[in-house]
Design a protein around this motif. Structure first.
Motif, short mmCIF file in Angstrom:
data_model
loop_
_atom_site.label_atom_id
_atom_site.label_comp_id
_atom_site.label_asym_id
_atom_site.label_seq_id
_atom_site.Cartn_x
_atom_site.Cartn_y
_atom_site.Cartn_z
N ALA A 165 -14.22 4.92 0.78
CA ALA A 165 -13.72 3.73 0.10
C ALA A 165 -12.35 4.00 -0.53
O ALA A 165 -11.43 3.17 -0.44
N SER A 166 -12.21 5.14 -1.17
CA SER A 166 -10.93 5.51 -1.77
C SER A 166 -9.84 5.63 -0.72
O SER A 166 -8.68 5.23 -0.95
N SER A 167 -10.18 6.17 0.44
CA SER A 167 -9.21 6.34 1.52
C SER A 167 -8.70 4.99 2.02
O SER A 167 -7.52 4.84 2.34
N ILE A 168 -9.60 4.01 2.09
CA ILE A 168 -9.18 2.66 2.49
C ILE A 168 -8.19 2.12 1.47
O ILE A 168 -7.14 1.56 1.84
N LEU A 169 -8.49 2.27 0.19
CA LEU A 169 -7.62 1.72 -0.86
C LEU A 169 -6.25 2.37 -0.86
O LEU A 169 -5.24 1.71 -1.16
N ILE A 170 -6.18 3.64 -0.51
CA ILE A 170 -4.89 4.34 -0.50
C ILE A 170 -3.94 3.71 0.52
O ILE A 170 -2.74 3.58 0.27
N VAL A 171 -4.47 3.29 1.68
CA VAL A 171 -3.60 2.71 2.72
C VAL A 171 -3.71 1.18 2.77
O VAL A 171 -3.18 0.54 3.68
N LEU A 172 -4.39 0.58 1.79
CA LEU A 172 -4.58 -0.87 1.80
C LEU A 172 -3.27 -1.66 1.95
O LEU A 172 -3.26 -2.69 2.65
N PRO A 173 -2.16 -1.24 1.32
CA PRO A 173 -0.91 -2.00 1.51
C PRO A 173 -0.47 -2.11 2.97
O PRO A 173 0.32 -3.00 3.30
N LEU A 174 -0.98 -1.23 3.83
CA LEU A 174 -0.59 -1.23 5.25
C LEU A 174 -1.61 -1.93 6.14
O LEU A 174 -1.36 -2.10 7.33
N LEU A 175 -2.73 -2.34 5.58
CA LEU A 175 -3.81 -2.93 6.38
C LEU A 175 -3.71 -4.45 6.40
O LEU A 175 -4.65 -5.17 6.05
N LYS A 176 -2.58 -4.96 6.86
CA LYS A 176 -2.30 -6.40 6.79
C LYS A 176 -3.27 -7.22 7.64
O LYS A 176 -3.54 -8.38 7.33
N GLY A 177 -3.80 -6.63 8.72
CA GLY A 177 -4.67 -7.39 9.61
C GLY A 177 -6.14 -7.35 9.27
O GLY A 177 -6.95 -7.97 9.95
N VAL A 178 -6.50 -6.63 8.21
CA VAL A 178 -7.90 -6.53 7.82
C VAL A 178 -8.30 -7.80 7.06
O VAL A 178 -7.60 -8.23 6.14
N LYS A 179 -9.43 -8.40 7.44
CA LYS A 179 -9.85 -9.67 6.86
C LYS A 179 -10.62 -9.50 5.55
O LYS A 179 -10.59 -10.38 4.69
N VAL A 181 -12.81 -6.16 2.96
CA VAL A 181 -13.23 -4.77 2.80
C VAL A 181 -14.39 -4.68 1.81
O VAL A 181 -14.35 -5.29 0.74
N VAL A 182 -15.42 -3.92 2.20
CA VAL A 182 -16.54 -3.61 1.32
C VAL A 182 -16.35 -2.18 0.82
O VAL A 182 -16.24 -1.25 1.63
N LEU A 183 -16.29 -2.01 -0.49
CA LEU A 183 -15.98 -0.71 -1.09
C LEU A 183 -17.12 -0.29 -2.01
O LEU A 183 -17.34 -0.90 -3.05
N GLU A 184 -17.82 0.75 -1.61
CA GLU A 184 -18.91 1.22 -2.45
C GLU A 184 -18.49 2.50 -3.17
O GLU A 184 -18.07 3.47 -2.56
N VAL A 237 -5.77 -8.66 0.98
CA VAL A 237 -7.07 -8.43 1.60
C VAL A 237 -8.19 -8.65 0.58
O VAL A 237 -8.20 -8.02 -0.47
N PRO A 238 -9.16 -9.53 0.88
CA PRO A 238 -10.30 -9.72 -0.04
C PRO A 238 -11.15 -8.45 -0.14
O PRO A 238 -11.49 -7.85 0.87
N LEU A 239 -11.48 -8.07 -1.37
CA LEU A 239 -12.22 -6.83 -1.62
C LEU A 239 -13.53 -7.13 -2.32
O LEU A 239 -13.59 -7.97 -3.23
#
Length: 301
Positions: A165-179, A181-184, A237-239
């Motif tokens: 989950a932390s790894s996703i958040l680190i690159v979140l500014p680059l994940l423009k096409g992701v609709k 994210v579920v972060l546990e 991106v909705p989180l």
């Protein structure tokens, strides 16, 4: 003797941080302990052995310079006509792709093909640097998976646990096409994870800082890449943050703080049940209801 004991103790602690083992599960996919089956399901989530799903073994290139092995589980090959997109599973530290196998049927029935893969130094993935880097290297693996599937799918959903989950958040500014994210149970940063851990509470600050410095040196990574540093640069991106009050590894306040740093759409669910990475196992229906609503709000067929 005191300096020797201190050095041995700090070195041993850094080993546990760099090379964690989730419930004693080994990297050998052929092995499965009783504890492993309890948390990950039959055969420790190894769908090669359970043969309960149709899947493909595929590898994708990582920006880190190696290939990441994974399982691709498509909806239609598993008898499901509904098709919305793809979900990428990002496992936690000391874990591997088997961690999310118990979630696959749920996401298939929501209309998502599934890709579950091993981060560097986990499972069957290569390990060119020593152990876990708490998102520093793993986030580039996440970005690589996104870039690979963004060429093939209009709708991408991501699900991450702990370091994943932390790894996703680190690159979140680059994940423009992701609709969505579920972060546990994500953490604010590597330093905050160590400073806020129960094991650090009774230690002097200089000792904790020594441990942090040793881990960074041995693991060959820096701590500049962190969710708390990245989130102010993302907003689209909705989180959905999910974090148990009973989490004894990453305090639930980390998710609350991360949500406050984020200017985009977000929801925080802090249940009173479940431990680290095991909220779904404690209340499957409520967990899935939260995720289903996130999908319905943000991803159309």
């Amino acid at each position: 003797m005191v300096p020797v004991v201190f050095i041995i103790g700090v070195w041993s602690a850094s080993d546990q941080i760099l090379f964690p083992k989730w419930k004693g599960i080994t990297k050998d996919f052929r092995e499965c302990s009783l504890d492993g089956e309890t948390v990950w399901g039959k055969s420790c989530g190894n769908i090669r052995l359970t043969k309960s799903l149709w899947f493909q073994e595929i590898s994708i290139p990582s920006l880190n310079g190696y290939d990441l092995p994974g399982w691709f589980v498509p909806t239609r090959k598993n008898g499901i006509s509904l098709h919305k997109g793809v979900v990428l599973f990002i496992h936690g530290g000391g874990s591997d792709r088997r961690e999310f196998s118990r979630f696959i049927p749920f996401y298939l029935h929501q209309g998502f093909d599934v890709f579950s893969f091993d981060l560097s130094c986990h499972g069957e993935a290569p390990c060119r640097f020593p152990g876990l880097s708490f998102g520093s290297r793993e986030s580039r693996d996440v970005l690589s998976a996104y870039l690979y599937f963004n060429q093939k799918y209009n709708n991408i959903l991501m699900v991450g646990s702990s370091v994943g989950a932390s790894s996703i958040l680190i690159v979140l500014p680059l994940l423009k096409g992701v609709k969505a994210v579920v972060l546990e149970n994500p953490g604010l940063s590597f330093e905050r994870l160590i400073l806020d851990s129960p094991e650090s509470s009774g230690l002097p600050n200089w000792m904790v800082k020594t441990l942090v410095g040793l881990v960074l040196s041995r693991g060959k990574f820096d701590s500049l890449a962190s969710p708390e540093n990245s989130l102010p640069f993302a907003k689209d991106v909705p989180l959905l943050f999910i974090h148990s009050r009973k989490d004894s590894i990453v305090p639930y306040q980390h998710s609350e703080s991360l949500a406050k740093l984020y200017s985009g759409p977000s929801e925080v669910w802090i249940p009173d049940f479940g431990s680290h990475g095991l909220i779904w196992d404690t209340n499957q229906s409520e967990y899935e209801s939260k995720v289903r609503k996130l999908i319905q709000r943000n991803i159309k067929q």
